[in-house]
Design a protein around this motif. Structure first.
Motif, PDB file in Angstrom:
ATOM      1  N   TYR A  50       0.850  -1.214   0.000  1.00 31.85           N
ATOM      2  CA  TYR A  50       0.000   0.000   0.000  1.00 31.85           C
ATOM      3  C   TYR A  50       0.880   1.257   0.000  1.00 31.85           C
ATOM      4  CZ  TYR A  50      -3.975  -2.927   1.778  1.00 31.85           C
ATOM      5  OH  TYR A  50      -4.954  -3.863   1.965  1.00 31.85           O
ATOM      6  N   LEU A  51       2.073   1.092   0.597  1.00 30.85           N
ATOM      7  CA  LEU A  51       2.986   2.234   0.699  1.00 30.85           C
ATOM      8  C   LEU A  51       3.458   2.724  -0.676  1.00 30.85           C
ATOM      9  CD1 LEU A  51       4.369   3.929   2.927  1.00 30.85           C
ATOM     10  CD2 LEU A  51       6.183   2.231   3.019  1.00 30.85           C
ATOM     11  N   ASP A  52       3.339   1.878  -1.694  1.00 32.83           N
ATOM     12  CA  ASP A  52       3.813   2.254  -3.034  1.00 32.83           C
ATOM     13  C   ASP A  52       2.678   2.733  -3.939  1.00 32.83           C
ATOM     14  OD1 ASP A  52       6.485   1.452  -2.422  1.00 32.83           O
ATOM     15  OD2 ASP A  52       5.794  -0.631  -2.583  1.00 32.83           O
ATOM     16  N   ARG A  53       1.500   2.950  -3.356  1.00 33.75           N
ATOM     17  CA  ARG A  53       0.357   3.344  -4.196  1.00 33.75           C
ATOM     18  C   ARG A  53       0.253   4.855  -4.390  1.00 33.75           C
ATOM     19  NH1 ARG A  53      -4.538  -0.872  -2.412  1.00 33.75           N
ATOM     20  NH2 ARG A  53      -3.422  -2.731  -3.144  1.00 33.75           N
ATOM     21  N   GLY A  54       1.110   5.603  -3.739  1.00 35.77           N
ATOM     22  CA  GLY A  54       1.052   7.056  -3.893  1.00 35.77           C
ATOM     23  C   GLY A  54      -0.126   7.693  -3.173  1.00 35.77           C
ATOM     24  N   THR A  56      -0.294   7.639   0.406  1.00 38.84           N
ATOM     25  CA  THR A  56       0.057   7.860   1.814  1.00 38.84           C
ATOM     26  C   THR A  56       1.285   8.776   1.918  1.00 38.84           C
ATOM     27  OG1 THR A  56       1.379   5.830   1.757  1.00 38.84           O
ATOM     28  CG2 THR A  56      -0.875   5.623   2.590  1.00 38.84           C
ATOM     29  N   PRO A  57       1.114  10.060   1.552  1.00 40.21           N
ATOM     30  CA  PRO A  57       2.285  10.946   1.493  1.00 40.21           C
ATOM     31  C   PRO A  57       3.022  11.101   2.822  1.00 40.21           C
ATOM     32  CG  PRO A  57       0.213  12.191   1.309  1.00 40.21           C
ATOM     33  CD  PRO A  57      -0.125  10.737   1.147  1.00 40.21           C
ATOM     34  N   HIS A  58       2.301  11.050   3.942  1.00 36.89           N
ATOM     35  CA  HIS A  58       2.991  11.250   5.226  1.00 36.89           C
ATOM     36  C   HIS A  58       3.816  10.032   5.626  1.00 36.89           C
ATOM     37  CE1 HIS A  58      -0.300  14.274   5.313  1.00 36.89           C
ATOM     38  NE2 HIS A  58       0.729  15.026   5.674  1.00 36.89           N
ATOM     39  N   MET A  59       3.284   8.854   5.368  1.00 35.53           N
ATOM     40  CA  MET A  59       4.088   7.651   5.639  1.00 35.53           C
ATOM     41  C   MET A  59       5.281   7.605   4.690  1.00 35.53           C
ATOM     42  SD  MET A  59       1.224   4.736   6.494  1.00 35.53           S
ATOM     43  CE  MET A  59       2.376   3.350   6.600  1.00 35.53           C
ATOM     44  N   SER A  60       5.071   8.016   3.433  1.00 33.86           N
ATOM     45  CA  SER A  60       6.192   8.041   2.480  1.00 33.86           C
ATOM     46  C   SER A  60       7.255   9.040   2.911  1.00 33.86           C
ATOM     47  CB  SER A  60       5.698   8.392   1.076  1.00 33.86           C
ATOM     48  OG  SER A  60       4.873   7.353   0.613  1.00 33.86           O
ATOM     49  N   THR A 242      12.117  12.932  18.159  1.00 34.77           N
ATOM     50  CA  THR A 242      11.209  11.803  18.363  1.00 34.77           C
ATOM     51  C   THR A 242      11.510  10.675  17.376  1.00 34.77           C
ATOM     52  OG1 THR A 242       9.482  13.342  19.059  1.00 34.77           O
ATOM     53  CG2 THR A 242       8.764  11.131  18.437  1.00 34.77           C
ATOM     54  N   ASN A 243      11.630   9.466  17.887  1.00 34.12           N
ATOM     55  CA  ASN A 243      11.723   8.301  17.009  1.00 34.12           C
ATOM     56  C   ASN A 243      10.318   7.748  16.799  1.00 34.12           C
ATOM     57  OD1 ASN A 243      14.588   7.916  16.418  1.00 34.12           O
ATOM     58  ND2 ASN A 243      14.791   7.715  18.652  1.00 34.12           N
ATOM     59  N   ILE A 244       9.906   7.701  15.529  1.00 37.51           N
ATOM     60  CA  ILE A 244       8.569   7.216  15.178  1.00 37.51           C
ATOM     61  C   ILE A 244       8.723   5.881  14.445  1.00 37.51           C
ATOM     62  CG2 ILE A 244       6.466   7.695  13.839  1.00 37.51           C
ATOM     63  CD1 ILE A 244       7.095  10.678  14.080  1.00 37.51           C
ATOM     64  N   VAL A 245       8.024   4.867  14.922  1.00 39.94           N
ATOM     65  CA  VAL A 245       8.071   3.542  14.282  1.00 39.94           C
ATOM     66  C   VAL A 245       6.647   3.182  13.877  1.00 39.94           C
ATOM     67  CG1 VAL A 245       8.662   1.100  14.577  1.00 39.94           C
ATOM     68  CG2 VAL A 245      10.037   2.869  15.735  1.00 39.94           C
ATOM     69  N   VAL A 246       6.405   3.068  12.572  1.00 40.56           N
ATOM     70  CA  VAL A 246       5.070   2.711  12.075  1.00 40.56           C
ATOM     71  C   VAL A 246       5.117   1.262  11.591  1.00 40.56           C
ATOM     72  CG1 VAL A 246       3.195   3.295  10.482  1.00 40.56           C
ATOM     73  CG2 VAL A 246       4.755   5.092  11.270  1.00 40.56           C
ATOM     74  N   VAL A 365       4.100  -3.942   7.109  1.00 37.86           N
ATOM     75  CA  VAL A 365       4.980  -2.828   6.775  1.00 37.86           C
ATOM     76  C   VAL A 365       5.772  -2.380   8.009  1.00 37.86           C
ATOM     77  CG1 VAL A 365       3.400  -0.882   7.260  1.00 37.86           C
ATOM     78  CG2 VAL A 365       5.039  -0.724   5.380  1.00 37.86           C
ATOM     79  N   PHE A 366       6.957  -1.859   7.766  1.00 39.38           N
ATOM     80  CA  PHE A 366       7.783  -1.264   8.825  1.00 39.38           C
ATOM     81  C   PHE A 366       8.372   0.024   8.258  1.00 39.38           C
ATOM     82  CE2 PHE A 366      11.935  -0.358  10.629  1.00 39.38           C
ATOM     83  CZ  PHE A 366      11.746  -0.500  11.990  1.00 39.38           C
ATOM     84  N   VAL A 367       8.124   1.141   8.931  1.00 38.83           N
ATOM     85  CA  VAL A 367       8.691   2.443   8.543  1.00 38.83           C
ATOM     86  C   VAL A 367       9.156   3.105   9.836  1.00 38.83           C
ATOM     87  CG1 VAL A 367       8.190   4.734   7.609  1.00 38.83           C
ATOM     88  CG2 VAL A 367       7.116   2.738   6.576  1.00 38.83           C
ATOM     89  N   ALA A 368      10.366   3.623   9.863  1.00 48.03           N
ATOM     90  CA  ALA A 368      10.835   4.279  11.090  1.00 48.03           C
ATOM     91  C   ALA A 368      11.683   5.483  10.743  1.00 48.03           C
ATOM     92  CB  ALA A 368      11.631   3.302  11.952  1.00 48.03           C
ATOM     93  N   ALA A 369      11.499   6.559  11.506  1.00 53.82           N
ATOM     94  CA  ALA A 369      12.272   7.779  11.264  1.00 53.82           C
ATOM     95  C   ALA A 369      12.519   8.478  12.587  1.00 53.82           C
ATOM     96  CB  ALA A 369      11.513   8.707  10.317  1.00 53.82           C
ATOM     97  N   GLY A 370      13.602   9.211  12.639  1.00 51.10           N
ATOM     98  CA  GLY A 370      13.952   9.941  13.858  1.00 51.10           C
ATOM     99  C   GLY A 370      15.455   9.919  14.032  1.00 51.10           C
ATOM    100  N   PRO A 371      15.934  10.501  15.141  1.00 45.95           N
ATOM    101  CA  PRO A 371      17.388  10.638  15.318  1.00 45.95           C
ATOM    102  C   PRO A 371      18.133   9.313  15.356  1.00 45.95           C
ATOM    103  CG  PRO A 371      16.180  11.259  17.319  1.00 45.95           C
ATOM    104  CD  PRO A 371      15.174  11.128  16.236  1.00 45.95           C
ATOM    105  N   ALA A 372      17.452   8.219  15.694  1.00 47.09           N
ATOM    106  CA  ALA A 372      18.161   6.928  15.785  1.00 47.09           C
ATOM    107  C   ALA A 372      18.335   6.274  14.419  1.00 47.09           C
ATOM    108  CB  ALA A 372      17.400   5.981  16.712  1.00 47.09           C
ATOM    109  N   PHE A 373      17.682   6.844  13.377  1.00 48.09           N
ATOM    110  CA  PHE A 373      17.651   6.147  12.089  1.00 48.09           C
ATOM    111  C   PHE A 373      18.390   6.906  11.001  1.00 48.09           C
ATOM    112  CE2 PHE A 373      14.040   4.718  14.544  1.00 48.09           C
ATOM    113  CZ  PHE A 373      14.170   3.332  14.442  1.00 48.09           C
ATOM    114  N   GLN A 374      18.920   6.120  10.055  1.00 48.98           N
ATOM    115  CA  GLN A 374      19.492   6.692   8.844  1.00 48.98           C
ATOM    116  C   GLN A 374      18.361   7.221   7.980  1.00 48.98           C
ATOM    117  OE1 GLN A 374      22.868   6.203   7.778  1.00 48.98           O
ATOM    118  NE2 GLN A 374      23.524   4.234   8.628  1.00 48.98           N
ATOM    119  N   SER A 375      18.755   7.970   6.985  1.00 50.98           N
ATOM    120  CA  SER A 375      17.763   8.590   6.108  1.00 50.98           C
ATOM    121  C   SER A 375      17.689   7.849   4.772  1.00 50.98           C
ATOM    122  CB  SER A 375      18.208  10.044   5.904  1.00 50.98           C
ATOM    123  OG  SER A 375      17.249  10.725   5.199  1.00 50.98           O
ATOM    124  N   GLY A 376      16.452   7.548   4.339  1.00 53.15           N
ATOM    125  CA  GLY A 376      16.251   6.993   3.003  1.00 53.15           C
ATOM    126  C   GLY A 376      16.816   5.603   2.776  1.00 53.15           C
TER     127      GLY A 376
END
Ligand code: AMP
Ligand code: ZN
Ligand code: ZN
Length: 416
Positions: A50-54, A56-60, A242-246, A365-376
């Motif tokens: 679902y993440l590749d359907r264009g 969910t801009p905020h999750m992307s 904040t580290n966010i893990v979806v 699905v697993f998506v995570a962002a924040g200071p603990a994570f690399q980008s992209g």
């Protein structure tokens, strides 16, 4: 560029940590109090693609500034077993939430079902696992849960500091606003770990199928709620720390009224008790009817395979726990085992989960962002037992015994 005051703070923290460690004091606590919040979000039934359907801009955006991975769900690919795996790092056979519907020989006459409030909130079903919020509270952190399965029960004598009784009618926006309100609390009550649960994507997936416009619209609405959360964090100057893990608990496969195995054609009611139906059937033979039940189920069937609990394939890691039913039948992906009267009420095209976790349609699905994570960073597929040790690491608390491993996630973590 790091402002001098932050560099000094970093030095003091590092120095403080090693000094504490040298004296055998609570270095773990110091590290966690220095870190920002960790927010774990579940989008129930959000299939990885679902993440590749264009839609969910905020999750992307989170994936773009963080990491993403496909994630294997635990068996059975149902909501309660997988939500408890995500927060304990244990597979259902170990943590004891072996299905959405189950019995326990040690609790004769009782049946656990999602609709039964007394059972869902009874500690006895949950006590084989130690969820992350229990370990965090014990380590002195404040936690808050907005509808994570298990968070309404007192587990091992501990509850999250902040929690709510499950209310499916509470809007996604109101759920986000509650989480933001908890973050606005005075320091002594402000949570470091927060869990947030959205169920609309799963509901629409069931009713309209994973390839429907209705499902896409539900995914977009949940994504907008995630956007409301990140904007709320940003306006509080909290987003950067904040580290966010979806995550999701499982995927969704398309089902059809034409792909039904009629329960009435399989077993007779006097042979025993039917517990789960749908993508899988669980059956407990009545006393003295074991042979009849086995003869009926353990033969060749079209679109379905049945096993004794001891004979389930090893890759399911399932069948040891006393709560696993004696006989387990798994339908071919896209098929369902249902009473005729239930099948007649099913939509012509709908969706279900509970199928083989290695079928791509069950991928979470697993998506995570924040200071603990690399980008992209796009990581290879992970296993959902790996989320728990990651959370423990983000919170800098010692994990309880678990079956996960952070090595697959290592490539997505920022260097300390
Ligand atoms: P399922 O699709 O049957 O595996 O379960 C998903 C359903 O579980 C969703 O429709 C949710 O509304 C429901 N659910 C989630 N959390 C709870 C809870 N704490 N108590 C009862 N039902 C829940
Ligand atoms: Zn689910
Ligand atoms: Zn569901």
């Amino acid at each position: 560029m790091t402002p001098p005051v932050l560099r000094l703070l970093g030095f003091l923290l590092l120095f403080g940590l090693s000094a504490c460690a040298g004296h055998g004091m609570g270095s773990v606590q110091m590290a966690s109090s220095a870190a920002g919040p960790v927010i774990l979000i579940s989008v129930d039934g959000f299939r990885s693609d679902y993440l590749d359907r264009g839609i969910t801009p905020h999750m992307s955006a989170l994936a773009g500034r963080g990491v993403r991975a496909d994630m294997r769900a635990a068996f059975p690919t149902k909501t309660f077993p997988n939500h408890y795996t995500l927060v304990t790092g244990l597979r259902p056979d170990r943590h004891g939430l072996v299905d959405n519907v189950m019995q326990d020989p040690e609790l004769p006459g009782r049946v656990f079902r999602l609709g039964d409030r007394a059972e869902v909130t009874a500690p006895v079903w949950w006590n084989d696992g130690t969820p992350i919020w229990v370990s965090a509270e014990r380590a002195g952190l404040t936690t808050a849960t907005l509808f994570w399965p298990g968070s309404e029960a007192e587990i091992d004598g501990v509850r999250p500091t902040h929690w709510r009784t499950f209310d499916q009618t509470m809007s996604a926006e109101a759920r986000v606003d509650q989480v933001l309100a908890w973050l606005d609390a005075p320091a002594a009550e402000r949570p470091t770990f927060l869990a947030l649960y959205f169920d609309e994507v799963d509901t629409y997936g069931h009713h309209y199928g994973p390839d429907s416009a209705e499902l896409n619209a539900a995914a977009a609405r949940t994504d907008a709620a995630i956007g409301r959360l990140t904007e709320g964090l940003e306006s509080r100057n909290l987003l950067g720390q904040t580290n966010i893990v979806v995550v999701s608990d499982h995927g969704m496969a398309e089902t059809s009224r034409d792909r039904v195995i009629a329960l009435e054609d399989l077993v007779s009611p006097e042979d025993g008790q039917v517990l789960s139906t749908g993508p899988h059937l669980t059956f407990e033979p009545a006393e003295g009817r074991q042979a009849q039940a086995e003869a009926a189920l353990l033969r060749d069937h079209e679109h379905m395979t049945c096993w004794r609990k001891a004979d389930l394939p090893a890759r399911f890691a399932y069948g040891q726990h006393r709560r696993v039913a004696s006989l387990f039948c798994l339908a071919e992906t896209g098929w369902e085992i249902l009473p005729r009267e239930v099948a007649a009420r099913r939509p012509v095209v709908g969706g279900a989960h509970g199928f083989d976790p290695d079928d791509p349609t069950m991928t979470a699905v697993f998506v995570a962002a924040g200071p603990a994570f690399q980008s992209g960073v796009a990581l290879p597929r992970i296993d959902n037992v790996d989320v728990y040790p990651l959370l423990a690491r983000l919170l800098a608390i010692g994990p309880a015994p678990h079956q996960g491993n952070t090595s697959a996630l290592e490539a997505g973590l920022a260097q300390d």
